[in-house]
Design an enzyme around this catalytic site. Structure first.
Site, PDB file in Angstrom:
ATOM      1  N   ASP A  16      33.148  -3.916  -9.474  1.00 26.70           N
ATOM      2  CA  ASP A  16      31.932  -3.733  -8.179  1.00 26.70           C
ATOM      3  C   ASP A  16      31.259  -3.499  -9.776  1.00 26.70           C
ATOM      4  O   ASP A  16      31.793  -2.824 -10.808  1.00 26.70           O
ATOM      5  CB  ASP A  16      31.903  -3.093  -7.163  1.00 26.70           C
ATOM      6  CG  ASP A  16      30.865  -2.793  -6.436  1.00 26.70           C
ATOM      7  OD1 ASP A  16      29.752  -3.416  -6.734  1.00 26.70           O
ATOM      8  OD2 ASP A  16      30.831  -1.552  -6.661  1.00 26.70           O
ATOM      9  N   THR A  62      32.501 -10.206   3.407  1.00 27.84           N
ATOM     10  CA  THR A  62      32.293 -11.138   4.324  1.00 27.84           C
ATOM     11  C   THR A  62      30.556 -10.717   3.926  1.00 27.84           C
ATOM     12  O   THR A  62      30.128 -11.186   5.039  1.00 27.84           O
ATOM     13  CB  THR A  62      32.999 -10.729   5.487  1.00 27.84           C
ATOM     14  OG1 THR A  62      33.445  -9.896   5.809  1.00 27.84           O
ATOM     15  CG2 THR A  62      33.996 -11.640   5.919  1.00 27.84           C
ATOM     16  N   ASN A  64      28.285  -9.859   1.808  1.00 25.47           N
ATOM     17  CA  ASN A  64      28.175  -9.810   0.661  1.00 25.47           C
ATOM     18  C   ASN A  64      26.778 -11.043   0.935  1.00 25.47           C
ATOM     19  O   ASN A  64      26.220 -11.462   0.384  1.00 25.47           O
ATOM     20  CB  ASN A  64      28.693 -10.503  -0.822  1.00 25.47           C
ATOM     21  CG  ASN A  64      29.300  -9.212  -1.187  1.00 25.47           C
ATOM     22  OD1 ASN A  64      30.681 -10.035  -1.809  1.00 25.47           O
ATOM     23  ND2 ASN A  64      28.406  -7.711  -1.029  1.00 25.47           N
ATOM     24  N   TRP A  65      26.964 -12.053   1.763  1.00 27.72           N
ATOM     25  CA  TRP A  65      26.341 -12.790   2.031  1.00 27.72           C
ATOM     26  C   TRP A  65      24.651 -12.511   3.123  1.00 27.72           C
ATOM     27  O   TRP A  65      23.393 -13.649   3.014  1.00 27.72           O
ATOM     28  CB  TRP A  65      26.569 -13.741   3.825  1.00 27.72           C
ATOM     29  CG  TRP A  65      27.521 -14.496   3.568  1.00 27.72           C
ATOM     30  CD1 TRP A  65      29.108 -14.356   4.217  1.00 27.72           C
ATOM     31  CD2 TRP A  65      27.897 -16.270   3.142  1.00 27.72           C
ATOM     32  NE1 TRP A  65      30.577 -14.887   4.234  1.00 27.72           N
ATOM     33  CE2 TRP A  65      29.929 -16.576   2.620  1.00 27.72           C
ATOM     34  CE3 TRP A  65      27.456 -16.836   1.790  1.00 27.72           C
ATOM     35  CZ2 TRP A  65      29.623 -17.130   2.468  1.00 27.72           C
ATOM     36  CZ3 TRP A  65      27.682 -17.858   1.891  1.00 27.72           C
ATOM     37  CH2 TRP A  65      29.407 -17.898   1.581  1.00 27.72           C
ATOM     38  N   ARG A  67      23.201 -11.318   0.997  1.00 35.01           N
ATOM     39  CA  ARG A  67      22.164 -11.190  -0.721  1.00 35.01           C
ATOM     40  C   ARG A  67      21.277 -11.623  -0.404  1.00 35.01           C
ATOM     41  O   ARG A  67      21.238 -13.257  -0.100  1.00 35.01           O
ATOM     42  CB  ARG A  67      22.644 -11.208  -1.277  1.00 35.01           C
ATOM     43  CG  ARG A  67      23.746  -9.851  -1.545  1.00 35.01           C
ATOM     44  CD  ARG A  67      24.654  -9.509  -3.139  1.00 35.01           C
ATOM     45  NE  ARG A  67      25.252  -8.659  -2.743  1.00 35.01           N
ATOM     46  CZ  ARG A  67      26.566  -8.110  -3.920  1.00 35.01           C
ATOM     47  NH1 ARG A  67      25.563  -8.024  -5.456  1.00 35.01           N
ATOM     48  NH2 ARG A  67      26.848  -6.501  -3.498  1.00 35.01           N
ATOM     49  N   ARG A 187      38.814   0.850  -8.405  1.00 34.21           N
ATOM     50  CA  ARG A 187      37.514   0.527  -7.972  1.00 34.21           C
ATOM     51  C   ARG A 187      36.611   0.914  -9.270  1.00 34.21           C
ATOM     52  O   ARG A 187      36.564   2.311  -9.837  1.00 34.21           O
ATOM     53  CB  ARG A 187      36.981   0.616  -6.244  1.00 34.21           C
ATOM     54  CG  ARG A 187      34.897   0.283  -6.613  1.00 34.21           C
ATOM     55  CD  ARG A 187      34.994   0.843  -5.159  1.00 34.21           C
ATOM     56  NE  ARG A 187      33.153   0.128  -4.753  1.00 34.21           N
ATOM     57  CZ  ARG A 187      33.165  -0.612  -3.524  1.00 34.21           C
ATOM     58  NH1 ARG A 187      33.627  -1.003  -2.721  1.00 34.21           N
ATOM     59  NH2 ARG A 187      31.727  -1.311  -3.663  1.00 34.21           N
ATOM     60  N   GLU A 206      47.309   3.733  -4.333  1.00 31.58           N
ATOM     61  CA  GLU A 206      46.758   5.102  -4.819  1.00 31.58           C
ATOM     62  C   GLU A 206      45.913   4.342  -5.226  1.00 31.58           C
ATOM     63  O   GLU A 206      45.922   2.906  -5.145  1.00 31.58           O
ATOM     64  CB  GLU A 206      47.773   4.885  -6.242  1.00 31.58           C
ATOM     65  CG  GLU A 206      49.260   5.555  -5.853  1.00 31.58           C
ATOM     66  CD  GLU A 206      49.340   6.993  -4.928  1.00 31.58           C
ATOM     67  OE1 GLU A 206      48.236   7.708  -5.520  1.00 31.58           O
ATOM     68  OE2 GLU A 206      49.747   7.406  -4.777  1.00 31.58           O
TER      69      GLU A 206
END
Ligand code: IPE
Ligand code: IPE
Ligand code: MG
Length: 239
Positions: A16, A62, A64-65, A67, A187, A206
């Site tokens: 990200d 699923t 992200n469409w 955008r 992340r 973790e």
């Protein structure tokens, strides 16, 4: 580096921050995705160098469409380029011991991309060191819904009894069937959420967060995550 016994067997990575990386530089968001794809190559190579058996990269969710179409199209083009390149480098990838696996609902992807994915999965080496899962049109809830449909169909035909459904039954219907659960989920980009990534599988993972944006993420950052992971005490509910 940390000693081998402290290495996670499976690392999940939410790639990200591409858009913000580009914005900071006055570039189009899509430039961030291009740079992010290079970092994906570098980190997957590093995982094989240090002997991590499983790594899952979250590439497209699923959600992200939602955008702009142009951004989605560029992401698909980047994906296409990666698949063509992998086709060209098949020998090299096999020697390195890469096995590629794509997770998510691939049925709605453009036909040519599906063809390239099928080819790549069919040509995976028999002996491999690092399985690279690429999550595309992946959503943890969609994955569980899909598993529920498959299991229900087996109950309907009498192949399976409802009371015989166990956690292992569910796990075996996920895209990650036969793989260990992620030990560590990374992340970057300063967000502290899973965004529908590996919902079932992350039960005892973790977590490691960083403010670094994915296009700036380096093997040194990855090493930091591994070193922190090695110091964690995992109890799995025990003492
Ligand atoms: C991650 O980067 C790539 C995808 C979700 C496809 P983003 O595009 O989400 O970057 P930010 O979060 O907007 O910076
Ligand atoms: C998660 O990032 C999905 C991928 C990295 C592929 P997003 O940027 O889509 O997540 P949110 O919207 O910030 O939760
Ligand atoms: Mg984002």
């Amino acid at each position: 580096m940390t000693d081998k016994s402290a290495l996670p067997q499976h690392v999940g990575i939410i790639m990200d921050g591409n858009g913000r990386w580009a914005k900071k530089r006055g570039l189009a968001r899509t430039e961030g995705h291009k740079r992010g794809a290079e970092v994906f190559r570098a980190i997957s190579t590093y995982c094989s160098d240090i002997g991590i058996p499983f790594v899952t990269f979250y590439a497209f969710s699923t959600e992200n469409w939602k955008r702009p179409q142009q951004e989605v199209d560029v992401i698909m083009d980047i994906f296409r380029d990666f698949l063509h390149e992998a086709e060209d480098r098949q020998q090299e990838n096999a020697e390195r011991g890469f096995r590629f696996h794509f997770i998510g609902d691939l049925t709605v992807l453009p036909e040519d991309i599906r063809g390239l994915i099928d080819f790549m999965e069919a040509n995976n080496p028999e002996r491999y060191g690092t399985t690279v899962n690429v999550a595309v049109n992946y959503g943890g809830r969609a994955e569980l819904t899909h598993a529920a449909q498959q299991i229900a169909a087996q109950v309907q035909t009498g192949e399976l009894k409802a009371q015989d459904i166990t956690e292992a039954t569910i796990a075996s219907h996920l895209y990650t069937a036969n793989q260990p659960d992620p030990d560590l989920i990374i992340r970057p980009s300063g967000e502290y959420r899973l965004s529908n990534f590996l919902t079932w599988q992350s039960a005892y993972a973790e977590f490691w967060f960083s403010d670094v944006l994915w296009p700036d993420f380096t093997t040194a950052d990855f090493d930091r995550a591994l070193a922190d992971y090695a110091r964690r005490s995992r109890r799995f509910g025990g003492v």
